[in-house]
Design an enzyme around this catalytic site. Sequence first.
Site, PDB file in Angstrom:
ATOM      1  N   GLY A  27      -8.470 -10.701   8.193  1.00  0.00           N
ATOM      2  CA  GLY A  27      -8.397 -10.189   6.980  1.00  0.00           C
ATOM      3  C   GLY A  27      -7.463 -10.463   5.886  1.00  0.00           C
ATOM      4  O   GLY A  27      -7.218  -9.832   4.849  1.00  0.00           O
ATOM      5  N   TYR A  32     -16.682  -7.747   4.794  1.00  0.00           N
ATOM      6  CA  TYR A  32     -16.885  -6.392   4.397  1.00  0.00           C
ATOM      7  C   TYR A  32     -18.249  -6.360   3.847  1.00  0.00           C
ATOM      8  O   TYR A  32     -18.657  -7.326   3.022  1.00  0.00           O
ATOM      9  CB  TYR A  32     -15.929  -5.907   3.325  1.00  0.00           C
ATOM     10  CG  TYR A  32     -14.625  -6.227   3.577  1.00  0.00           C
ATOM     11  CD1 TYR A  32     -14.054  -5.814   4.993  1.00  0.00           C
ATOM     12  CD2 TYR A  32     -13.412  -6.846   2.530  1.00  0.00           C
ATOM     13  CE1 TYR A  32     -12.651  -5.922   5.149  1.00  0.00           C
ATOM     14  CE2 TYR A  32     -12.206  -7.295   3.047  1.00  0.00           C
ATOM     15  CZ  TYR A  32     -11.872  -6.769   4.436  1.00  0.00           C
ATOM     16  OH  TYR A  32     -10.406  -7.015   4.775  1.00  0.00           O
ATOM     17  N   ARG A  71      -7.403 -16.995   3.168  1.00  0.00           N
ATOM     18  CA  ARG A  71      -8.100 -17.401   2.008  1.00  0.00           C
ATOM     19  C   ARG A  71      -8.162 -18.483   1.922  1.00  0.00           C
ATOM     20  O   ARG A  71      -7.307 -19.193   2.166  1.00  0.00           O
ATOM     21  CB  ARG A  71      -7.834 -16.373   0.896  1.00  0.00           C
ATOM     22  CG  ARG A  71      -8.637 -14.823   1.018  1.00  0.00           C
ATOM     23  CD  ARG A  71      -8.375 -14.064  -0.154  1.00  0.00           C
ATOM     24  NE  ARG A  71      -9.033 -13.046  -0.309  1.00  0.00           N
ATOM     25  CZ  ARG A  71     -10.129 -12.501  -0.528  1.00  0.00           C
ATOM     26  NH1 ARG A  71     -11.132 -13.613  -0.819  1.00  0.00           N
ATOM     27  NH2 ARG A  71     -10.709 -11.446  -0.466  1.00  0.00           N
ATOM     28  N   TYR A  90       0.752  -1.202  -0.048  1.00  0.00           N
ATOM     29  CA  TYR A  90      -0.015  -0.045  -0.116  1.00  0.00           C
ATOM     30  C   TYR A  90       0.695   1.341  -0.064  1.00  0.00           C
ATOM     31  O   TYR A  90       0.359   2.471   0.372  1.00  0.00           O
ATOM     32  CB  TYR A  90      -0.839   0.022   1.181  1.00  0.00           C
ATOM     33  CG  TYR A  90      -1.677  -1.279   1.363  1.00  0.00           C
ATOM     34  CD1 TYR A  90      -2.857  -1.231   0.749  1.00  0.00           C
ATOM     35  CD2 TYR A  90      -1.083  -2.348   2.258  1.00  0.00           C
ATOM     36  CE1 TYR A  90      -3.754  -2.533   0.801  1.00  0.00           C
ATOM     37  CE2 TYR A  90      -2.029  -3.234   2.094  1.00  0.00           C
ATOM     38  CZ  TYR A  90      -3.330  -3.599   1.635  1.00  0.00           C
ATOM     39  OH  TYR A  90      -4.072  -4.468   1.698  1.00  0.00           O
ATOM     40  N   HIS A 113       0.078 -11.723   2.994  1.00  0.00           N
ATOM     41  CA  HIS A 113       1.071 -10.753   2.484  1.00  0.00           C
ATOM     42  C   HIS A 113       2.472 -11.052   2.486  1.00  0.00           C
ATOM     43  O   HIS A 113       3.406 -10.647   1.683  1.00  0.00           O
ATOM     44  CB  HIS A 113       0.572  -9.394   3.070  1.00  0.00           C
ATOM     45  CG  HIS A 113      -0.429  -8.697   2.363  1.00  0.00           C
ATOM     46  ND1 HIS A 113      -0.734  -8.632   1.135  1.00  0.00           N
ATOM     47  CD2 HIS A 113      -1.545  -8.238   3.019  1.00  0.00           C
ATOM     48  CE1 HIS A 113      -1.829  -7.779   1.073  1.00  0.00           C
ATOM     49  NE2 HIS A 113      -2.388  -7.449   2.173  1.00  0.00           N
TER      50      HIS A 113
END
Length: 293
Positions: free
Chosen positions: A142, A198, A180, A23, A147
């Site tokens: 989340g 979300y 996931r 990000y 990552h």
Amino acid sequence: MSADKVFHSRSQGIPSEGVKDQYADGKAARVWKKYIGDSNQRTQNYKNFLTGLLKKHNCVKVLDAACGTGIDSMMLVDEGFKVVSVDASDKMLKHALKARWEKRKDHKYDEWIIEEASWETLPEDIQSFLPGATFDAVICLGNSFAHLLDEFEDQRTQKMCLRNFAKVLKPGGLLFIDHRNYDAMINSGATPGHSIYYNCSYPVDIKTSVLVVRGKPELVALDYLIHTNEDAELNEQSMFRLCYYPHELDKFTSMLDEAFDNKAEHSIYADFKALDQVENPAYYIHVMRKPLN
């Protein structure tokens, strides 16, 4: 990456050396904030699952180890928990700091601590601003942990970070961590479409790419296209790529057990339900309870 691993693993504007901070250009962070919404838009199932287990186990002091823009942390502060929020991305932390400032008239937010920290040096980083601190619970949710990619091809860094999560927990403390359903992505090439976290108000398309090196899945890239055409601020940057290590359920389960020396209670949920209740979950959620001694 070596020549046989060439893959564009980042959105435009994000430095190649900063895969850990996908990000870094700030634009993706703003789009992501729109995608996840605010604390009032978290799905009720998620809120009930997390806060219910925290309260059941008398957890008070919680470390949000991947706080991002601060959405989960704010939800926990609102529920009366004492929250310390850390993230490796200073661009994401700016949103959390701004959110805390906007809540400055609410006394519950006076004790909300927000600091930059790395999973790789988590115990030391926490000691630098909270000497002697340990936590009743650590959350890393989340799909955040995915990552962290596998630079050495033996998952040594991922294993070290899981051990760091265990180190900062009090005896009897809880670790909440998820990923996931990468098993489904690897097998089908598609991301299970429903979201459990979300309630995004924008239409979202996700393109899934799986990178296989020498027969082993090494990277999953998700190209998010968020249709924000009516939002002038985001219209130019509504598409970005995030890359993840594809944690398969059995392997990740073993890594977690090893991080707690195979002594922790380990519960696995599928989209916040029992494993046998969901045929093709979007997420697997692991809850580890550190042994008392």
